[in-house]
Design an enzyme around this catalytic site. Sequence first.
Site, short mmCIF file in Angstrom:
data_model
loop_
_atom_site.label_atom_id
_atom_site.label_comp_id
_atom_site.label_asym_id
_atom_site.label_seq_id
_atom_site.Cartn_x
_atom_site.Cartn_y
_atom_site.Cartn_z
N LYS A 79 35.02 48.23 40.66
CA LYS A 79 34.95 46.63 41.05
C LYS A 79 34.26 46.77 42.44
CE LYS A 79 37.98 42.52 41.24
NZ LYS A 79 39.23 42.10 41.14
N SER A 157 40.16 38.19 38.36
CA SER A 157 38.85 38.58 39.05
C SER A 157 38.06 39.32 38.56
CB SER A 157 39.04 38.29 40.55
OG SER A 157 39.76 39.45 41.05
N SER A 181 44.34 39.83 38.15
CA SER A 181 43.01 39.91 37.91
C SER A 181 42.54 41.45 37.18
CB SER A 181 42.39 40.08 39.55
OG SER A 181 42.34 38.71 39.89
#
Length: 450
Positions: A79, A157, A181
């Site tokens: 990420k 996210s 997330s």
Amino acid sequence: MISLPTLATLADDLTKGRTTARKLVEECLARIADSNGEGQRTFIHVDRDAALAAADAMDILRKANAAPSRFAGIPLSVKDLFDITGQVTRAGSRALDDSAPAEVDAPVVARLRRAGFVVIGRTNMTEFAYSGIGINPHYGTPKGAWNRSVGHVPGGSSSGAAVSVVDGMAHGALGTDTGGSCRIPAAYNGIVGFKPTQRRIPLDGGVPLSTTLDSYGPLARSVTCCAVLDAVLANEPIIPLQARPIRGMRLAVPTTVALDELDGTVARTFDRAMDTLSRQGASIVRIEVPEFLDVGIIGAKGGFAAAESFAWHRFLITSKGDIYDSRVSARILRGEAITAADYIEMLNARRSLIARTAARLAPYDALVMPTAANTPPRIADLAEDDKAFAAANILSLRNCTLINMIDGCAISLPAHREGEVPVGLMLAAAGGADRRIFELAAGMEDLIRV
């Protein structure tokens, strides 16, 4: 969705010479570059040359019987929130474009590299990790796995993390989880996502959303895949996972908050899974968890995320607020009104919440509930409609946030059947029960979709 291998299958193929690390990386790079795929929206940066060099190194080490682990050479995505040596950490934003490149890897990235995993690139995400939907106006929004011709949100996210795994652009992903997330994108894309007990994995080297609630975890294609990655991230031995038999499992379904306002598809899929588990011998009890009502009260002014993100962003948002996604900046700025007294009151209330909830859950092996109350909305329905976005965001985050607030651990499993809308089933427990959650999840992951 294409049929893709697990980490164990890939490790066996590497060990037995049926494939090479270089071939695995080249295949992932080809999928990322496919003009008909989601690669351009899924990755913010692809480290092609470094990934190929690392793959070649792992192949040489394996030939010399010196591979750092049986998983050495398998490509993973990271990420965009994490530091990687020599790269700028943007956290899905343009406001950090002029930041200095990281001097060292985040500890979790370093641990993955030490095990021989190959970092193939940085994945897209909700800007500064501040939503459960996954829309990003700066880098585009990757379409979730469901009904691509229409275009549904990937969940956030860790949006790009999930899409990279489900599309075979990586064979596992490093994500974060502050209010779901890792688990929400897993649920929306039909894969597995794990939120560990926060204290098990270091948070250094990542852009924070909420230092109180943040945790770092994996997204992958099976429970065992996530267990392997979790062990590496926590610097623990990789121990073979023993699936628990369903017969005798003690599962509690919380009727407080977690079952409110469920989408009809979510409710039907969840009920079907519960019926299956019950028929297989699990003891399923519906219980009230009144402590969950406190979560909304504690977060009424924006909660820890608003208070702690504002503390981190207050100077950056003053100078570059016009660059931020307005939906993100509005939530961060709620923290400006939270006083020191408010913050201390939240800390005290959460401490009490954790203790009371742990006592209530003690008689059960796990809580079980839908991961998200909704199915993945259409991107077009939320892109320009702030009210619809806010409503969908709240429903996506609600159940997962309950577990972050009680300092727990949780996993999301796909509960839908092939061809159905993706729906996640979440198993959760108080902090420290990570291994038990993995064992329970391994025992049921195949059966709940029958």
